[in-house]
Structures are given as C-alpha cells and as structure tokens.
Design an enzyme around this catalytic site. Structure first.
Site, PDB file in Angstrom:
ATOM      1  N   ASP A  43      27.350  78.758  48.750  1.00 50.58           N
ATOM      2  CA  ASP A  43      27.488  80.169  49.060  1.00 50.58           C
ATOM      3  C   ASP A  43      27.551  80.274  50.594  1.00 50.58           C
ATOM      4  OD1 ASP A  43      27.653  82.909  49.012  1.00 50.58           O
ATOM      5  OD2 ASP A  43      26.116  83.158  47.491  1.00 50.58           O
TER       6      ASP A  43
HETATM    7  C1  BGC Z   1      27.925  86.092  48.112  1.00 52.27           C
HETATM    8  C2  BGC Z   1      29.024  85.373  47.387  1.00 52.27           C
HETATM    9  C3  BGC Z   1      30.343  85.651  48.046  1.00 52.27           C
HETATM   10  C4  BGC Z   1      30.255  85.179  49.497  1.00 52.27           C
HETATM   11  C5  BGC Z   1      31.535  85.370  50.280  1.00 52.27           C
HETATM   12  C6  BGC Z   1      27.956  85.845  49.611  1.00 52.27           C
HETATM   13  O1  BGC Z   1      27.180  86.798  50.263  1.00 52.27           O
HETATM   14  O2  BGC Z   1      26.687  85.727  47.573  1.00 52.27           O
HETATM   15  O3  BGC Z   1      29.048  85.764  46.043  1.00 52.27           O
HETATM   16  O4  BGC Z   1      31.396  85.048  47.362  1.00 52.27           O
HETATM   17  O5  BGC Z   1      29.244  85.908  50.150  1.00 52.27           O
HETATM   18  O6  BGC Z   1      31.726  86.701  50.586  1.00 52.27           O
END
Ligand code: BGC
Length: 926
Positions: free
Chosen positions: A707
C-alpha cells in the site's frame, strides 16, 4: 467487429442496472412500493438533493460530471412531486450548504438535517406517499462511530422519520449509505417501506428511482447481517484499538456467529431482501459422489418459482451445516448462490448445484483431528439448506461423509501468543458459546525463507535483448532478466507516484521501467490507478463512477458484475492504465470499519465470487484488477500500527478466503498488501503471506505491491520507513511509492541488506521476473512497441477537460525580479476546484514553481494538486498531510516564451492551505 471507443450508453445502462439490482428492500408493508406515475409524492431529507455517489478517500476520488440525485431522477420520471416542500428544502439548503469537512480522513459522515416543521409535515399529509432520504458517507483513514450522525440517526433525522411516519401512513425510507447502519428505528416508527440504495455511483440516483417506480423489481440481498444493536456483533469488544485487536470471535463472523449462538439478536438476516413479487424455492439433495481421485462432490437440485404477480429475479442461496466434529463449526456456511433471470409470474427455473468437499472443509490449525495444517472433512452428517436468506433457507437433505483430508497445507501466519477464541458446545436445544485456546506458531518463517531462497541467475549485463523479445519467443525470461544489474534490480522494486509523469496524468503510480536504463532494456513503465469504484485521475480527467463494493455484492450477480467490469476494463485501457487498484475485498468484520463501503460482504465466499467476476471482466482488456488489502485490513483506526491478532484458521477460512477465490477462480494477477501487521508481522514483509500462501499454495504468479508508503518490519521489531528489505525478501515485489525511483535508493536498507547477504540478488531477480511477467501481459508493453492499432489509439485521444475561458482568468503581473507571486488568499484549494491566473512573462526561459503550503491532516493523507500551463499538464504534486507544519515544494515548469500565458491549479482533495505560490525564472534563454 471489435469496438474501440467506449459505448457510453451501454456503460450507463449496465452501471444503472447494477446499482438498481443491488438495492435491498427490507420492508414493504401494504405494497407501499412501487410508486405509481400519477401519484403525488412528498420528498424529505436533504440527501434527496445531494446524492452520495461513493465514500471518500482513494476509493472515492473519481472525477465525474454532474451526478443526479434521487430527487432529480424522480423528476425525470415525471412523478408528481410536492413543489412546496421542495422549495422549503432548497431555501434551507442555500443557508446550510453541504459541509465537505477538512479533507482526507476528516470528513463528516453525515450532513446537518433540516428540523421538520408543521408546514413541512402538512405537505406530506396531503401526498399519496412520503419519501424520506437519509444519507451517510464513509471513508478511508477514519472509522465510523456509534454515534448520532454516524452509525445512528441524528436527533433531527429521527424526528423527521417519526413525525412523517405519523402523518402519512405510506412513508418510505431510502438509505443512501456506504454500508449498513443502525436500523432499530424501524421497530419504533414502522415506516411502510425501507430501501437501502447504498452508494450507486454516478447512475445511482436513477437506479434508486427505477426501483422506487417499479421499473426494476428489487432483487438485491443483504451482504451483512443487521443486528439489533451494534454491541451484538461478536467483534464489537475487540475492534478499534490503536494497538492490538484480538480476533476472539475467530471464524464466527456475521451470520456464522448469529445463526450459531444468537439468532434472537438479528433484525435482518444475511442474504435477506424483498421483491415486489414472491417466490417459492424448493431444494433437494440428489447425490453424493466420490470421484476416482477421492474428491467428494455433492449434487442438489433447486427449483425457484415466481408465485406473485409481477416479473422478478430471485437469489437462490445454499448453506451447509457441517458436523461439529472436534473443530467446532458454525451452523451455516454459504456454499453456493445463483441469481435467476427475470421470471414471469408462474414461471419456474431449475438449477443443479454442485458442491465440492473443499467447499465443506474446515482448517485444522491445532491438529485436533490428527491432521494439523490441513483442510479436513470431519466424519459425520452434512446437512444442506436452500432458500432466499440464511434464516429461512429450508432443509434440503443430508449425507454422511467419512473423515478425509481435503488438502494438506503447511502452517503459516499463526499467532505468536495464546488467546481464547469462540467455539460452540452442544447443549440440549442448541449451541452454547464456549472458549478454547488458540494454537500458536511452531514454525519460523525467516528460517523457511532462507531455505527456500532461489539460487539466482548469473548476471550477464546488457546483451542487447529487449523485453518484447521474450514476448516474441526469441529468448527466455531468465535470459532477459540476467541482463539486469544489481542497480536495475533495486530500482525495479520502486514504484513511482503519486502522479508520476512517466504514466497517465494524475494516477497512483508508475512501475516497471522507472529508470532510463530499465527503459533502454525495453521495459515499459506500467500504470496503476485507484479504484475501486472508478478510475481516479487527480488532474481532473473525468471518469465513470461505479456502484460501491457493497452495492455490487448485494446484486449477488456474478454475470452482471463481470459484464460491467468488462466495460471498466475498456475504460481503463483507453486511459492508458494497466491496473485498477481494486476490487477491495476485505471482510466486513465490524459495521464501523470506515472502508466497508469499498468492500463486499461479511461472507468470504460471496466476496471471492464477486471479486473474481470483477477481475475476469477487466482481464478481457488485459487489465489487472489489484485485489486489496491483503489481508485483515478491518479498521482504519491506526491502520499502520494496530496489530490484528488472528488464528490461522480464521485467517484461512475468513480473511484470506475471498482472495483465494479471486486468485484461483478469477485468475487475479495483482495484489496489494496492507499498511498494518497481522500477528506481529507487517503484511508488506510477510513471507508466509506473500509467498507461502499466495504463491505456493494458490499458484499465484503475478505481482504483489505494498500500500502507499507502507512499512515493513523484521519480526520482533517495530516497522519503520527504512525497513524495505523484508518486503523484497517476502516477495512483495514493489514498494509503492517513491517520488523518484532513482533518487530514492538511499532512503532504505535494501543496499545494506544486499551487501551483507541478508537479501540476495536471486530474490531480487525472482521479484523482477514477477514484475516482468506482469508487463508481458500488459498494454504498456504493446504501447512501447507500437503494437496498439490505430483505431484504438484514435479512441484514446479524447478532448481534454478543463478548457479555460477568458472570463476565468485573474491576471497577475510579473515583479521586478522576474517572478510572479500568488498569495494564498487568491487560492481556493477545495476538492474539484481549480484556480486560473493569467500571467505575463517578460523573458523567455526555464521557469520553476515554488509552493509554500501546509495541511493539518496526517501523514498518509493524499492531497493532489495539478499544475497546468496553457492547458498542458506541467506537474502534479501529491501533497502528504503535514500535521500543520509548512512544506516547501519546488517543481520545474519547463521553458516558457515571453508573453501571455495562463496557469491553472487543479485540487483533487480538501485540507490544504497555501501561504504563497511563486513562479520564477531559473535561466533566461535567447
Ligand atoms: C489506500 C489504497 C490506495 C492507495 C493509492 C492508500 O491510501 O489504502 O487502497 O490504492 O492509497 O491511492
């Protein structure tokens, strides 16, 4: 002929159908619904005017055109709506505008509701029916609260429902929410109809109107149990801690708990939902077969008949009750579901159901059956129940099975310290809740990793081969990979974002060919974008906004979801993106989890089947659905720190199962790990998660990414931002995200761990091959090699959004020293806003832009700002929350000619404050 352009009409139709078919009708006394065309309707509730198309955070930032609310949609259907009431609301809303909150992680879950007055009630009294729309958003980085305006109604909402229900017997409550909310008020005020319309994306308002008007007969079914009180959920006492949450309810999540231990606490059971017609369902067990390879297959037959007066669709559900045996088991487990086509009154359809031994097996994490670390079928009677929800499903037959190992696996991810977990114990008339000790870890995953470490290829250096040569069968992937130097191997581990200029503007990351040398080897930079409910492009490019995960789950319709996601795949491809960061498939463990709206259900089987359909749909256009967040991302509070303490059995049967189905049946080839730890190991660096289970057991051969800005740890230590070697060692192939892959080499411990041999080149080569394998399937490789046909390229060249009109411009003058200063008070940094300035430059030269800004939000908040000059994208900055501290950001604007220009700032989120923006001349050109 293959269609390259998006057929918008079809897309809208499918999305509208999905949003409508996901609506769940919970009450419909005296046929309160559907509404008839000529009827006079009074519409209450401010959310009727401003539809919540989705929740917030990364999963909700889809730039979409105007979204019609429920009121607009009903108007388009020519309903006779009470105009006086509408007027009262409009003038109140003008004075009480929609509160967007402070931004990422800090948005209000609901809006202030207008206190109901006698004048308003009188409007409803005269009407044939009163409609009350209640709304809730949902969001990343914040959990919901069990408070008025959160999980519960506010005082004003409660009074509204109470009084309208008293004055008009035909009152209908419509819930425009991300996922379930407290429903105890239904028992208090008895509205005649209650309809969950969820957050249905840009077509959701119309979809709700379709159901209210009876154009679509509701066929959505609950993907969660609605309990009478929030404290009835078995995870309630162990949810929301900032340090550690012990999953003491174990596998007894949702209906598995309620049907076994606490039937009386259920207000609406899992799988429940009404239709405007009625159905009968009969089911019986036909046979039990043992295949030559020993595999068990059980066949049942079910017949669904429309016994009512209008056409409709029914969801056939089959639940198993497996023997308690030594392991203990819930009294119901969903093992099959099927949505019928539209059945006319009197029409029937028959369906053969096949269930395998694996579907019925339970995981023995302690060896009590004599088969430790295996999926086992315990000896005894297996009973089957078929019907239209978990509670009413009727007995359909039973069979006896001998004890059998369905699959022998190996211990992985088990907890390190003992805790007590739930287990049923037989009593005279049912099952009583008892507790047992959880088996703890006996293997050392670090030792396992060292033993299994790949040998590694001998580095050959650049031999002149390009990646396309592998696709063309000229060389092997090994031979190609051997060309990568150690520096290349460390660089390819780094994704670049947000808003990397190497890929489609405004997206989450570029990965693969992120350095010049990797590009020279013919490795393209692939692009991934959020997800899940549409494409997020922070620079303001428009995209289609889709129904949320819960709504899609409630359709119980794999075919429809696959068809819709085939179009999503096409839209993604036309935007030159290779992967969608979705579907989100964590389990609805507790109703207050802030991201439940993105996720599908409390049940892993349903979750896996719907996710598999999404992945299969996108794959038709070579687009990879990135299933996330792997695994146990069950709350937003302290999501980077709070340790989930879970038994291995619960992980496998509940929290991993949906992922397993999406990989095995959906063919998923991209996975995102979570921010947090499970049993003390941050998932991004968990070898057992990313290698033992995902790859070795399930046969996954794609990429795993972290993530965004996630951390990892060495077991026993607390994670920090420099510990990235454990990610690579675990086979979490890509760290997301660095701002520049090359410049970030010094930021972490990769080099150090390579030098001392803790991490090997062979491990990096193995990871690089996972990434290259992904790229070999990606549109990015075809683009790089000119293998996309002209028709498709033409379909991609769409008109840019955001053309600026002369009247939008504020003109700014250049100062003495050749710079232009924009003071913060001229800027309006609100999500979806743009500020545009006309500027006059005296000199031609290389210009730069300097921004001084801050945000009160936390470090994981993402607040995108995109800078355009003369409608050309110049730079994108994904500002991270600075908790109030000032940040200075300096970026290149390239060469600008002397003369007039305009500059535009587009804001993708709330929560920024600017002190100044300065555009200045770096070097004068002739
Ligand atoms: C989230 C993800 C997301 C990523 C990119 C994170 O804050 O948990 O689900 O894909 O950001 O935006």
């Amino acid at each position: 002929m293959k269609q390259f352009g998006l057929n918008m009409e079809n897309y809208q139709k499918l999305a509208r159908q999905a949003a409508a078919e996901g609506c769940v009708l919970l009450e419909n006394r005296n046929h309160a619904l559907p509404l008839e065309k000529e009827e006079r309707i009074a519409v209450y509730g401010r959310i009727a005017f401003t539809y919540y198309k989705s929740g917030l955070g990364s999963g909700g930032l889809v730039n979409t055109g105007k979204v019609d609310g429920i009121l607009d949609a009903l108007k388009k259907e020519n309903l006779n709506l009470d105009e006086k009431l509408e007027e009262i609301y409009r003038s109140w809303i003008e004075k009480h505008p929609f509160d967007e909150g402070e931004g990422w992680g800090k948005v209000p879950w609901s809006q202030e509701e207008m206190p109901v007055t006698e004048e308003m009630l009188a409007c409803g009294e005269k009407a044939d029916a009163a409609l009350i729309v209640i709304g809730r958003t949902a969001g990343e980085d914040q959990d919901n609260t069990d408070a008025p305006g959160g999980y519960r109604l506010t005082k004003e909402e409660e009074q509204l429902i109470q009084q309208v229900c008293q004055r008009n017997r035909r009152s209908i409550v419509v819930l425009n929410t991300g996922n379930i909310m407290d429903m105890s008020w239904v028992e208090r005020y008895h509205p005649q109809a209650v309809l969950y319309v969820w957050q249905g994306g840009q077509e959701g308002g119309h979809a709700a109107a379709d159901v209210l008007m009876g154009k679509v007969n509701p066929s959505g079914r609950l993907t969660d149990t609605i309990a009478k009180k929030i404290s009835d959920y078995p995870s309630d006492s162990c949810f929301g801690s900032e340090t550690e949450n012990v999953y003491q309810e174990d596998i007894y999540v949702g209906y598995r708990y309620f049907e076994t231990f606490a039937k009386e606490k259920v207000q609406y059971p899992f799988g429940y939902g009404l239709s405007y017609t009625t159905f009968s369902i009969e089911g019986k067990l036909i046979s039990r077969i043992r295949e030559k390879n020993g595999e068990i297959k059980i066949r049942l037959e079910a017949r669904v008949t429309n016994t009512g007066e209008c056409a409709g669709r029914e969801v056939l559900q089959c639940y198993a009750q497996v023997p308690q045996g030594k392991l203990g088991n819930p009294l119901r487990r969903l093992v099959y579901f099927f949505k019928t086509e539209k059945l006319q009154p009197g029409e029937s359809v028959s369906k053969m159901i096949e269930i395998t031994g694996y579907d019925l097996a339970s995981y023995d994490d302690g060896g009590v059956t004599g088969n430790r670390s295996a999926y086992v079928l315990e000896q005894g009677t297996y009973r089957f129940y078929i019907g239209s929800d978990v509670r009413s499903a009727a007995y359909a037959g039973e069979c006896h099975l001998e004890a059998q190992v369905a699959e022998q696996l190996q211990e992985a991810m088990a907890p390190v310290s003992v805790f007590q977990r739930m287990k049923p114990e037989k009593e005279k008339d049912g099952y009583q809740l008892t507790w047992e000790e959880v088996p703890v870890r006996t293997v050392d995953q670090e030792e396992r990793r060292r033993k299994e470490r790949p040998e590694g290829l001998k580095i050959t250096g650049d031999q002149g081969w390009k990646l396309i040569d592998v696709l063309d069968g000229k060389i092997t992937l090994d031979a190609f990979t051997a060309q990568l130097s150690e520096e290349d191997l460390t660089a390819i581990f780094r994704g670049e974002g947000m808003c990397s200029p190497k890929v489609t503007a405004g997206t989450a990351a570029a990965f693969g060919g992120v350095t010049e040398h990797l590009q020279e080897l013919g490795i393209p930079a692939a692009c991934c974008a959020d997800g899940p409910s549409g494409i997020r492009m922070d620079c303001g490019t428009r995209a289609f906004s889709l129904p949320n995960g819960t709504a899609l789950g409630c359709t119980f319709d794999e075919k429809l979801v696959e068809e819709l996601y085939t179009m999503v795949g096409q839209e993604i491809r036309l935007n030159k993106i290779d992967s969608l960061l979705g579907p989100g498939i964590n389990i609805h463990r507790h109703p207050l989890n802030g991201r439940n709206f993105e996720y599908i259900s409390e049940d892993p089987y349903l979750t896996g089947k719907i996710a598999a359909a999404q992945v299969r749909g996108m794959a038709k256009h070579q687009i990879a659905g990135t299933i996330k967040h792997f695994c146990a991302n069950n709350q937003e509070t302290a999501r980077s720190r709070a340790n989930s303490v879970v038994s291995e059995r619960a992980l496998r049967e509940i929290y991993l199962k949906g992922f397993e189905i999406a990989v095995k049946e959906g063919g998923a080839w991209s996975v995102m790990t979570t921010y947090g730890p499970v049993n003390g190991v941050w998932t991004a660096g968990s070898y057992d998660l990313c290698t033992t289970i995902l790859r070795k057991e399930w046969g996954f051969s794609g990429i795993v990414m972290t993530d965004w800005w996630a951390m990892a740890n060495y077991e026993g230590m607390t994670a920090d931002k420099t510990m990235r070697a454990p990610m690579a060692a675990a086979q979490n192939d890509i760290f997301m995200v660095t701002s520049d892959a090359k410049a970030s080499m010094e930021e972490d411990d990769m080099q150090k761990q390579l030098e001392c041999g803790w991490l090997t080149c062979g491990e990096l080569q193995r990871n690089a091959e996972n990434i290259l394998g992904f790229l070999l399937r990606s549109p990015a490789l075809l683009h790089m090699n000119g293998r996309i046909c002209q028709e498709e390229l033409d379909a991609m060249n769409r008109k840019e959004d955001g053309d600026v009109l002369a009247s939008d411009l504020k003109n700014l003058d250049e100062e003495e020293n050749g710079s232009i200063l924009i003071s913060g008070d001229l800027l309006h940094p609100k999500s979806g806003n743009a500020d545009v300035f006309g500027i006059h430059l005296k000199k031609k030269g290389s210009y730069r832009i300097h921004m001084k800004l801050r945000s009160d939000l936390g470090g994981l908040a993402q607040i995108p700002v995109t800078v355009y000059c003369n409608n050309t994208l110049k730079t994108m900055v994904s500002v991270q929350g600075s908790e109030g501290g000032w940040l200075e950001i300096d970026r290149n604007l390239d060469v600008l000619m002397a003369g007039n220009h305009y500059i535009k700032f587009y804001y993708g989120g709330n929560g920024l404050e600017f002190e100044t923006i300065r555009i200045y001349l770096e070097e004068e050109h002739d």
